[in-house]
Design an enzyme around this catalytic site. Structure first.
Site, PDB file in Angstrom:
ATOM      1  N   ALA A 152      -2.607  13.475   0.850  1.00  0.00           N
ATOM      2  CA  ALA A 152      -3.983  13.694   0.380  1.00  0.00           C
ATOM      3  C   ALA A 152      -4.655  12.316   0.442  1.00  0.00           C
ATOM      4  O   ALA A 152      -4.549  11.515  -0.487  1.00  0.00           O
ATOM      5  CB  ALA A 152      -3.982  14.251  -1.036  1.00  0.00           C
ATOM      6  N   GLU A 206      -2.991  -4.563  -3.146  1.00  0.00           N
ATOM      7  CA  GLU A 206      -3.465  -5.426  -4.232  1.00  0.00           C
ATOM      8  C   GLU A 206      -3.424  -4.683  -5.560  1.00  0.00           C
ATOM      9  O   GLU A 206      -3.067  -5.257  -6.601  1.00  0.00           O
ATOM     10  CB  GLU A 206      -4.892  -5.889  -3.943  1.00  0.00           C
ATOM     11  CG  GLU A 206      -5.051  -6.748  -2.697  1.00  0.00           C
ATOM     12  CD  GLU A 206      -5.342  -5.936  -1.437  1.00  0.00           C
ATOM     13  OE1 GLU A 206      -4.856  -4.787  -1.325  1.00  0.00           O
ATOM     14  OE2 GLU A 206      -6.054  -6.465  -0.567  1.00  0.00           O
ATOM     15  N   CYS A 249     -10.241  -5.021   0.259  1.00  0.00           N
ATOM     16  CA  CYS A 249     -11.391  -4.107   0.280  1.00  0.00           C
ATOM     17  C   CYS A 249     -12.282  -4.386  -0.937  1.00  0.00           C
ATOM     18  O   CYS A 249     -11.900  -5.116  -1.868  1.00  0.00           O
ATOM     19  CB  CYS A 249     -10.911  -2.655   0.289  1.00  0.00           C
ATOM     20  SG  CYS A 249     -10.343  -2.046  -1.317  1.00  0.00           S
ATOM     21  N   CYS A 267      -4.090   0.704  -2.510  1.00  0.00           N
ATOM     22  CA  CYS A 267      -3.984  -0.578  -1.810  1.00  0.00           C
ATOM     23  C   CYS A 267      -2.850  -1.441  -2.374  1.00  0.00           C
ATOM     24  O   CYS A 267      -2.489  -1.323  -3.558  1.00  0.00           O
ATOM     25  CB  CYS A 267      -5.278  -1.363  -1.947  1.00  0.00           C
ATOM     26  SG  CYS A 267      -6.665  -0.704  -1.023  1.00  0.00           S
ATOM     27  N   ASN A 284       0.848  -1.200   0.000  1.00  0.00           N
ATOM     28  CA  ASN A 284       0.000   0.000   0.000  1.00  0.00           C
ATOM     29  C   ASN A 284       0.878   1.243   0.000  1.00  0.00           C
ATOM     30  O   ASN A 284       1.950   1.276   0.614  1.00  0.00           O
ATOM     31  CB  ASN A 284      -1.030  -0.007   1.146  1.00  0.00           C
ATOM     32  CG  ASN A 284      -0.466  -0.216   2.530  1.00  0.00           C
ATOM     33  OD1 ASN A 284       0.555  -0.870   2.714  1.00  0.00           O
ATOM     34  ND2 ASN A 284      -1.141   0.325   3.526  1.00  0.00           N
ATOM     35  N   VAL A 285       0.420   2.234  -0.734  1.00  0.00           N
ATOM     36  CA  VAL A 285       1.170   3.477  -0.906  1.00  0.00           C
ATOM     37  C   VAL A 285       0.216   4.618  -0.552  1.00  0.00           C
ATOM     38  O   VAL A 285      -0.627   5.015  -1.367  1.00  0.00           O
ATOM     39  CB  VAL A 285       1.679   3.629  -2.350  1.00  0.00           C
ATOM     40  CG1 VAL A 285       2.533   4.896  -2.490  1.00  0.00           C
ATOM     41  CG2 VAL A 285       2.488   2.400  -2.780  1.00  0.00           C
ATOM     42  N   GLU A 286       0.322   5.092   0.686  1.00  0.00           N
ATOM     43  CA  GLU A 286      -0.587   6.149   1.140  1.00  0.00           C
ATOM     44  C   GLU A 286      -0.084   7.521   0.706  1.00  0.00           C
ATOM     45  O   GLU A 286       1.026   7.659   0.174  1.00  0.00           O
ATOM     46  CB  GLU A 286      -0.753   6.055   2.665  1.00  0.00           C
ATOM     47  CG  GLU A 286      -1.413   4.739   3.064  1.00  0.00           C
ATOM     48  CD  GLU A 286      -1.675   4.600   4.558  1.00  0.00           C
ATOM     49  OE1 GLU A 286      -1.184   5.434   5.349  1.00  0.00           O
ATOM     50  OE2 GLU A 286      -2.382   3.643   4.922  1.00  0.00           O
ATOM     51  N   ASN A 287      -0.929   8.519   0.908  1.00  0.00           N
ATOM     52  CA  ASN A 287      -0.612   9.871   0.457  1.00  0.00           C
ATOM     53  C   ASN A 287      -1.157  10.866   1.468  1.00  0.00           C
ATOM     54  O   ASN A 287      -2.211  10.625   2.069  1.00  0.00           O
ATOM     55  CB  ASN A 287      -1.249  10.103  -0.930  1.00  0.00           C
ATOM     56  CG  ASN A 287      -0.714  11.332  -1.617  1.00  0.00           C
ATOM     57  OD1 ASN A 287      -1.086  12.456  -1.301  1.00  0.00           O
ATOM     58  ND2 ASN A 287       0.184  11.127  -2.553  1.00  0.00           N
ATOM     59  N   CYS A 347     -10.743  -3.647  -4.364  1.00  0.00           N
ATOM     60  CA  CYS A 347      -9.708  -4.603  -4.788  1.00  0.00           C
ATOM     61  C   CYS A 347     -10.319  -5.952  -5.151  1.00  0.00           C
ATOM     62  O   CYS A 347      -9.792  -6.650  -6.026  1.00  0.00           O
ATOM     63  CB  CYS A 347      -8.649  -4.753  -3.707  1.00  0.00           C
ATOM     64  SG  CYS A 347      -7.589  -3.290  -3.633  1.00  0.00           S
TER      65      CYS A 347
HETATM   66  O1  DUR Z   1      -6.711  -5.365   1.761  1.00  0.00           O
HETATM   67  C1  DUR Z   1      -6.268  -4.252   2.069  1.00  0.00           C
HETATM   68  C2  DUR Z   1      -6.803  -3.480   3.112  1.00  0.00           C
HETATM   69  C3  DUR Z   1      -6.222  -2.266   3.392  1.00  0.00           C
HETATM   70  N1  DUR Z   1      -5.171  -1.812   2.663  1.00  0.00           N
HETATM   71  C4  DUR Z   1      -4.530  -0.536   2.997  1.00  0.00           C
HETATM   72  C5  DUR Z   1      -5.235   0.701   2.555  1.00  0.00           C
HETATM   73  C6  DUR Z   1      -4.693   1.708   3.552  1.00  0.00           C
HETATM   74  O2  DUR Z   1      -3.422   2.177   3.102  1.00  0.00           O
HETATM   75  C7  DUR Z   1      -4.478   0.897   4.809  1.00  0.00           C
HETATM   76  C8  DUR Z   1      -5.592   1.048   5.826  1.00  0.00           C
HETATM   77  O3  DUR Z   1      -6.829   0.837   5.254  1.00  0.00           O
HETATM   78  O4  DUR Z   1      -4.393  -0.442   4.386  1.00  0.00           O
HETATM   79  C9  DUR Z   1      -4.640  -2.548   1.633  1.00  0.00           C
HETATM   80  O5  DUR Z   1      -3.657  -2.156   0.997  1.00  0.00           O
HETATM   81  N2  DUR Z   1      -5.216  -3.738   1.363  1.00  0.00           N
HETATM   82 ZN    ZN Z   2      -8.192  -2.314  -1.733  1.00  0.00          ZN
END
Ligand code: DUR
Ligand code: ZN
Length: 139
Positions: free
Chosen positions: A51, A59, A93, A57, A46-49, A96
């Site tokens: 913003a 996946e 989620c 995610c 996962n690559v958050e931002n 995904c």
């Molecule tokens: O199956 C999942 C569930 C959550 N996240 C990430 C999204 C977010 O960055 C963090 C919290 O929701 O986890 C994923 O990458 N995959």
């Molecule tokens: Zn997802």
């Protein structure tokens, strides 16, 4: 199901990806690994931002790596999220689940892990019943 050697390779790839996750906001690190149709493994985190809605995610990152490399089929996918022994498992989620649907069979295994190992395995159809997919658009 995936064979144990493949499962171990997917776990290793997802673990490394999870360690590289950029999750400074949620602190929830996720790694995903795909066994592609060619037999190659593709990983993503996962690559958050800052913003928040622009976060991606694990996946989605792994699917992007697979498609970029030329594979178009998911034989198995493994998700390793959260912390070892957490009460709740980290299933993909909703968005995904649909992304996986684009490249997988309804029987394709989705392995759910935490850093301590495998927790559950579901066929895609169990996580995304009565789904819409590519065949709906074949006229
Ligand atoms: O199956 C999942 C569930 C959550 N996240 C990430 C999204 C977010 O960055 C963090 C919290 O929701 O986890 C994923 O990458 N995959
Ligand atoms: Zn997802």
């Amino acid at each position: 199901m995936s064979d144990p050697v493949e499962l171990d390779a997917l776990i290793a790839a997802a673990r490394t990806a999870r360690e590289n996750a950029h999750a400074p906001y949620s602190k929830f690190k996720v790694g995903a690994a795909i066994l592609g149709g060619s037999g190659r493994i593709f990983a993503g985190c996962n690559v958050e931002n800052a913003a928040y809605p622009q976060g991606q995610c694990a996946e989605a990152t792994a699917i992007g790596a697979m498609v970029t490399a030329g594979d178009r089929w998911i034989r198995a996918i493994l998700v390793m999220g959260g912390e070892a022994g957490a009460e709740e498992i980290c299933t993909p989620c909703g968005g995904c689940r649909q992304r996986i649907r684009e490249f997988a069979a309804l029987e394709t295994p989705i392995h759910i892990c935490d850093p301590a190992g495998l927790r559950r395995t579901f066929p895609l159809e169990r996580l995304l019943p009565e789904s819409f997919g590519p065949t709906n658009l074949v006229f």
